[in-house]
Design an enzyme around this catalytic site. Structure first.
Site, PDB file in Angstrom:
ATOM      1  N   GLU A  65      60.866   1.919  13.899  1.00  0.00           N
ATOM      2  CA  GLU A  65      60.563   2.219  12.507  1.00  0.00           C
ATOM      3  C   GLU A  65      59.311   3.083  12.372  1.00  0.00           C
ATOM      4  O   GLU A  65      58.382   2.980  13.169  1.00  0.00           O
ATOM      5  CB  GLU A  65      60.347   0.918  11.728  1.00  0.00           C
ATOM      6  CG  GLU A  65      61.568   0.006  11.731  1.00  0.00           C
ATOM      7  CD  GLU A  65      61.284  -1.355  11.142  1.00  0.00           C
ATOM      8  OE1 GLU A  65      62.216  -1.927  10.543  1.00  0.00           O
ATOM      9  OE2 GLU A  65      60.145  -1.837  11.281  1.00  0.00           O
ATOM     10  N   GLY A 234      60.060 -13.721   9.742  1.00  0.00           N
ATOM     11  CA  GLY A 234      60.916 -13.147  10.775  1.00  0.00           C
ATOM     12  C   GLY A 234      62.041 -12.266  10.278  1.00  0.00           C
ATOM     13  O   GLY A 234      62.483 -11.365  10.983  1.00  0.00           O
ATOM     14  N   ASP A 236      63.154  -9.319   8.833  1.00  0.00           N
ATOM     15  CA  ASP A 236      62.522  -8.053   8.450  1.00  0.00           C
ATOM     16  C   ASP A 236      63.385  -6.836   8.759  1.00  0.00           C
ATOM     17  O   ASP A 236      62.881  -5.726   8.898  1.00  0.00           O
ATOM     18  CB  ASP A 236      61.171  -7.911   9.151  1.00  0.00           C
ATOM     19  CG  ASP A 236      61.275  -8.008  10.667  1.00  0.00           C
ATOM     20  OD1 ASP A 236      62.398  -8.121  11.176  1.00  0.00           O
ATOM     21  OD2 ASP A 236      60.229  -7.962  11.338  1.00  0.00           O
ATOM     22  N   VAL A 302      58.173  -8.974   4.797  1.00  0.00           N
ATOM     23  CA  VAL A 302      58.817  -8.046   5.736  1.00  0.00           C
ATOM     24  C   VAL A 302      57.799  -7.092   6.362  1.00  0.00           C
ATOM     25  O   VAL A 302      58.123  -6.341   7.280  1.00  0.00           O
ATOM     26  CB  VAL A 302      59.946  -7.227   5.055  1.00  0.00           C
ATOM     27  CG1 VAL A 302      61.032  -8.152   4.541  1.00  0.00           C
ATOM     28  CG2 VAL A 302      59.405  -6.345   3.946  1.00  0.00           C
TER      29      VAL A 302
END
Length: 364
Positions: A65, A234, A236, A302
């Site tokens: 990302e 967690g 996300d 997130v």
């Protein structure tokens, strides 16, 4: 080239060993408090930021990302991955780095490791939010998932909220033993649980920080008791959640950046118009946090680029303060800023080209 311009061309470098040195010098408590303070300050100027959701490249068993954000002074970004199977290859599940850029000139001001810094910002954000949402007398927490982020979560809640007892559960018991061993010096009480239900029973706060890519129901409605605060960390990524969807209707849900959370957080399991409260509104006291002692609250965490920006600034400022900062050259020093090619030092170009033109004219 003058000294001032030379300094402007240099880029500050923050390495993992610099983060370790900062923590050893300032202390873990001070670093978590500092990161939380920087995050709060930036959330309070929410409207000053140009915000967008992260850009993701999904691969088999993982994601990569890019997370950008900017205000009028800085442009910043973080690259981060999540590859849950990396540990069997001797690599971390999460690896991150980022940069801070001057908006006026586009010059790279700093390049930073963000693997450790991300762990700080995630934990500091969790504890900061819990200050507004958890019951004021909270002293116990269940920590479900005891991987690389878990120690940071435990310490943040201990130092920032006064959590004294933590019930641990991980499908790998060695992970819980690792955490308890790493934090044995803190004086916190750790209780090893045999399953999720026994871990969360009677707790003030539940923190989930698992890494499995699935729409899991790790926490179910029957486990939730009046007054609990749930810190869901967690889930996300699309297709990756931790809570049974019915839990989201048990109390207000608080989010960082709604546009991103709808796609990646627990919200992906409910209707598109499911109501949420934004953190910046709670921090700015324009919207309420917890309303009463029995209310269930949920932070659908997130991770957001603003938090990385804040944490990177804290670490950069700390490195400068402690004299740990060093600089590297990423930008060529040009005698003529319009002449990039000459920096290569390969000799005059125009005379050579002219000779070839003359030769071509003769032979032609």
């Amino acid at each position: 080239m003058n000294h001032l311009l030379q300094n402007q061309l240099m880029t500050e470098l923050i390495r993992p060993q610099d983060i370790a040195a900062i923590v050893q010098k300032k202390g873990m408590k001070a670093c978590l408090e500092g990161v939380a303070s920087y995050i709060l300050t930036d959330y309070l100027r929410w409207d000053e930021f140009d915000k967008s959701r992260r850009v993701a490249k999904y691969v088999e068993d993982g994601v990569m990302e890019l997370m950008p954000i900017a205000d009028k002074k800085h442009y910043a970004f973080k690259y981060v991955n999540c590859h849950p199977h990396n540990p069997v290859k001797g690599l971390s599940t999460v690896i991150a780095f980022g940069a801070l850029v001057d908006v006026v000139t586009g010059m790279p001001m700093a390049i930073s490791e963000l693997t450790l810094t991300t762990a700080f910002r995630t934990a500091a954000t969790s504890a900061l939010v819990a200050k507004y949402l958890a019951r004021k007398n909270s002293r116990t927490m269940a920590l479900i998932g005891n991987g690389s982020q878990a120690e940071f979560q435990a310490l943040a809640f201990h130092y920032l909220l006064g959590i004294e007892e933590i019930h641990l559960y991980d499908k790998d018991p060695k992970a819980s033993e690792k955490l308890a061993g790493n934090l044995a010096h803190t004086g916190m009480t750790f209780v090893m649980a045999s399953d999720v239900a026994s871990a969360v029973k009677g707790m003030d706060i539940i923190t989930t920080v698992t890494a499995e890519y699935a729409k899991a129901h790790i926490i179910t409605p029957d486990m939730i008791e009046p007054g609990m605060h749930i810190n869901a960390v967690g889930g996300d990524s699309p297709g990756k959640t931790e809570l049974h969807p019915e839990i989201l209707s048990m109390g207000p849900v608080f989010v960082e950046f709604e546009e991103q959370t709808r796609i990646e957080g627990e919200l992906q399991n409910v209707a598109a118009d499911f109501p949420v409260v934004h953190l910046w509104e709670v921090f700015g006291q324009t919207k309420p946090g917890r309303s009463d002692h029995k209310q269930v609250t949920l932070f659908d965490s997130v991770g957001f680029a603003l938090e990385d920006y804040s944490a990177m600034l804290f670490m950069r400022d700390a490195a400068k303060e402690l004299g740990f900062m060093q600089s590297i050259s990423l930008v060529p020093e040009l005698a003529d800023p319009k002449d990039l090619f000459s920096y290569l030092g390969v000799g005059p170009v125009i005379p050579v080209l002219m000779d070839k033109v003359k030769d071509a004219a003769v032979t032609g």
